[in-house]
Design an enzyme around this catalytic site. Structure first.
Site, PDB file in Angstrom:
ATOM      1  N   HIS A  65       0.872  -1.183   0.000  1.00 27.92           N
ATOM      2  CA  HIS A  65       0.000   0.000   0.000  1.00 27.92           C
ATOM      3  C   HIS A  65       0.914   1.241   0.000  1.00 27.92           C
ATOM      4  O   HIS A  65       2.006   1.192   0.551  1.00 27.92           O
ATOM      5  CB  HIS A  65      -0.827  -0.061   1.294  1.00 27.92           C
ATOM      6  CG  HIS A  65      -1.907   0.967   1.413  1.00 27.92           C
ATOM      7  ND1 HIS A  65      -1.652   2.267   1.752  1.00 27.92           N
ATOM      8  CD2 HIS A  65      -3.251   0.866   1.260  1.00 27.92           C
ATOM      9  CE1 HIS A  65      -2.797   2.941   1.805  1.00 27.92           C
ATOM     10  NE2 HIS A  65      -3.786   2.109   1.507  1.00 27.92           N
ATOM     11  N   ASP A 124       3.187  -4.509   8.188  1.00 26.36           N
ATOM     12  CA  ASP A 124       1.959  -3.713   8.102  1.00 26.36           C
ATOM     13  C   ASP A 124       0.779  -4.665   8.304  1.00 26.36           C
ATOM     14  O   ASP A 124       0.438  -5.442   7.418  1.00 26.36           O
ATOM     15  CB  ASP A 124       1.918  -3.031   6.727  1.00 26.36           C
ATOM     16  CG  ASP A 124       0.587  -2.346   6.452  1.00 26.36           C
ATOM     17  OD1 ASP A 124      -0.310  -2.388   7.330  1.00 26.36           O
ATOM     18  OD2 ASP A 124       0.441  -1.775   5.362  1.00 26.36           O
ATOM     19  N   GLN A 161      -4.387  -4.973   7.291  1.00 26.13           N
ATOM     20  CA  GLN A 161      -5.400  -5.845   6.684  1.00 26.13           C
ATOM     21  C   GLN A 161      -5.468  -7.223   7.332  1.00 26.13           C
ATOM     22  O   GLN A 161      -6.286  -8.053   6.932  1.00 26.13           O
ATOM     23  CB  GLN A 161      -5.122  -6.011   5.178  1.00 26.13           C
ATOM     24  CG  GLN A 161      -5.219  -4.732   4.367  1.00 26.13           C
ATOM     25  CD  GLN A 161      -6.639  -4.165   4.294  1.00 26.13           C
ATOM     26  OE1 GLN A 161      -7.616  -4.832   4.647  1.00 26.13           O
ATOM     27  NE2 GLN A 161      -6.751  -2.933   3.847  1.00 26.13           N
ATOM     28  N   LYS A 187     -10.287  -0.270  10.802  1.00 26.67           N
ATOM     29  CA  LYS A 187     -10.545  -1.447   9.961  1.00 26.67           C
ATOM     30  C   LYS A 187     -10.973  -2.646  10.806  1.00 26.67           C
ATOM     31  O   LYS A 187     -11.209  -3.730  10.297  1.00 26.67           O
ATOM     32  CB  LYS A 187      -9.294  -1.797   9.150  1.00 26.67           C
ATOM     33  CG  LYS A 187      -8.912  -0.728   8.122  1.00 26.67           C
ATOM     34  CD  LYS A 187      -7.855  -1.249   7.172  1.00 26.67           C
ATOM     35  CE  LYS A 187      -7.087  -0.160   6.464  1.00 26.67           C
ATOM     36  NZ  LYS A 187      -7.870   0.576   5.474  1.00 26.67           N
ATOM     37  N   CYS A 222      -4.768   2.555  -3.570  1.00 24.06           N
ATOM     38  CA  CYS A 222      -3.507   3.051  -3.005  1.00 24.06           C
ATOM     39  C   CYS A 222      -2.371   2.052  -3.214  1.00 24.06           C
ATOM     40  O   CYS A 222      -1.498   1.918  -2.351  1.00 24.06           O
ATOM     41  CB  CYS A 222      -3.635   3.397  -1.523  1.00 24.06           C
ATOM     42  SG  CYS A 222      -4.795   4.713  -1.204  1.00 24.06           S
TER      43      CYS A 222
END
Lengths: 405, 119
Positions: free
Chosen positions: A116, A193, A196, A219, A362
């Protein structure tokens, strides 16, 4: 999981009875419990934290620190390893800034082709392009292990990688990759990261063994404006604070300032108090549903969607990412004939009240250089989605075909 | 009201002036970074009159239909007509209202066309 019961936890479904929300990878919906918890702060104990010696401030401070403990427990860390930020983007920028002095001038940063922008641009800004090694993906959306082993060398000071791709849904084998990277260079710092992954699967930070792990509250049923940095203690202590000011100092004089300990050292200024407490409630909410249940539910939905899309539209649909459901999270990006994703998303919205994402999500380098398409349409699932939503999507896509021909 | 009105779809399926002009006196292209739409505009200027104009590139129905309508509108006109066109002129050509995000799709061709005649 009883989805009908879960749906009742979200006021937004009462207020929008026909809403089909398939964009949780962008932001999840917020359960009433989380909204109520945040309102409780504003209604009943609205005060700044860590400063006041009066009761309200003490309650606010306690609740804020309890949220830190809940978040720490949620990923298997200790609370002093949890820093609150304004989101994943802020978390990554904080780490990039904080490590700037630590990264030697001739070392390299390794990154994958599927990141991303928030895990790409901060690093691109930090080092010249010849010091950024891009790890390739193979055609099914997996990290190319051979290339991984080639790109990580004794000169690679940092590896930064997403746990789950926000476009392909690929679940990267972080534990294995950390292991390989540290075998090649024991000094390498690995940043993951988790924006997600954290909402959708159980995270055991000790098992992953990365050095930093970042994610966003919004999220995972929490509010916008709150993010998290987990870090190994000695590394957190070495981060140069990106922000300085109140709450993070030890001793301030006209000539010199010394900083306090982590986590406060990295949380200058008044934080998003209600938001952090809201994240604490979100974490409890997800734990009650059970992260393994969430993962199974999404895998079932993914399989159902994949089969329905192919069965209904055949070769008109191209789905990107791993075809093996066990290697992917509840994210599915596709192209549909030569229809532009913006048209698909607009028609789904205006005719069927279905929310999907259109564009490059993104992740422009991934679209341009790996998938070789301008844009994709992305659907993403969460706890409140059902097969009914997928059936409506299929109907909606039929309508798209009718209109765009 | 859906933005996919009959006249818009007609321009999308059968666009006018959708080609490259090899002998263009003015050319310009641009990309919409949110969705990757690409539009190129070619213009042949003759004593400040737009004697021919075309567009090429790829994009959504809204961006393609707008480019088609815009080129129809300005062909044969003085460049001042193009210079003075605004967002509202594009919206009245389309006859619909657009959300903030989709407005970008509709305005791309006008931006490119106006940029092409700057020098």
């Amino acid at each position: 999981m009883i989805i009908d019961k879960i749906k009742k936890d979200f006021q937004i479904f009462k207020n929008n009875p026909n809403l089909i929300y398939l964009d949780s990878a962008a932001t999840s919906l917020t359960p009433d419990l989380v909204v109520d918890t945040m309102n409780d702060y504003y209604y009943n104990y609205n005060a700044n934290i860590s400063r006041g010696v009066y009761k309200l401030s003490e309650i606010a401070t306690d609740k804020y620190e309890q949220a830190r403990e809940k978040v720490a427990k949620f990923i298997g860390a200790s609370s002093s390893q949890i820093i609150f930020t304004s989101g994943t983007t802020a978390s990554i920028n904080t780490i990039a800034f904080g490590l700037m002095r630590k990264i030697s001038k001739d070392s390299k940063i390794a990154i994958t082709a599927s990141e991303h922008h928030s895990n790409f641009v901060p690093w691109q800004r930090l080092v010249s392009k010849d010091r950024l090694s891009i790890i390739k993906l193979n055609k099914n959306g997996y990290i190319d292990l051979e290339d991984f082993k080639e790109k990580i060398t004794s000169k690679t000071s940092l590896l930064t990688i997403s746990h789950v791709s926000n476009v392909l849904g690929t679940i990267n084998p972080i534990k294995k990759l950390v292991n390989i990277a540290k075998q090649i260079n024991p000094e390498i710092i690995v940043i993951v990261d988790g924006a997600q992954s954290t909402p959708h699967m159980s995270i055991d930070i000790q098992d992953l063994d990365c050095d930093f792990f970042v994610f966003s509250a919004h999220k995972m049923c929490g509010p916008t404006g709150v993010g998290v940095i987990y870090g190994k203690k000695e590394l957190l202590e070495q981060l140069t604070p990106m922000f300085s000011g109140g709450n993070m100092t030890d001793k301030v004089s006209f000539t010199e300032t010394t900083f306090t300990q982590i986590p406060q050292k990295l949380e200058a200024g008044t934080p998003n108090i209600a938001g952090v407490i809201g994240l604490g409630a979100a974490v409890e909410y997800l734990k009650n549903i059970g992260l393994d249940n969430i993962k199974t539910h999404e895998a079932e939905l993914l399989l159902y969607t994949q089969q329905k899309l192919y069965k209904t539209f055949g070769n008109d649909i191209i789905i990107f990412g791993p075809s093996n459901i066990k290697d992917r999270s509840g994210v599915l990006s596709f192209t549909f004939k030569n229809y532009h994703p913006h048209d698909i998303a607009s028609i789904l919205d205006s005719y069927s009240n279905i929310c999907v994402r259109a564009g490059n999500h993104c992740a422009m380098p991934l679209h341009t250089n790996v998938l070789c398409v301008v844009a994709t349409t992305r659907i993403s699932f969460y706890i409140y989605n059902t097969e009914y939503d997928v059936d409506k999507l299929i109907e909606g896509l039929k309508e798209v075909k009718k209109i765009l021909k | 009201m859906s933005i996919y009105q009959e006249h818009i779809l007609e321009h999308y399926h059968n666009p006018c002036n959708n080609k490259i002009l090899d002998n263009a006196t003015n050319s310009e292209s641009a990309t919409n970074s949110t969705c990757g739409d690409k539009i190129r505009i070619d213009i042949i200027l003759n004593n400040n009159i737009i004697s021919d104009v075309s567009f090429s590139g790829e994009g959504c129905a809204i961006s393609q239909a707008t480019a088609s309508m815009l080129t129809e509108k300005i062909k044969g006109e003085h460049i001042d007509v193009l210079k003075k066109m605004t967002k509202d002129d594009i919206l009245s050509l389309l006859g619909i209202t657009l959300s903030h995000t989709r407005l970008k799709c509709a305005l791309l061709s006008l931006e490119v066309a106006q940029k092409s005649i700057l020098n």
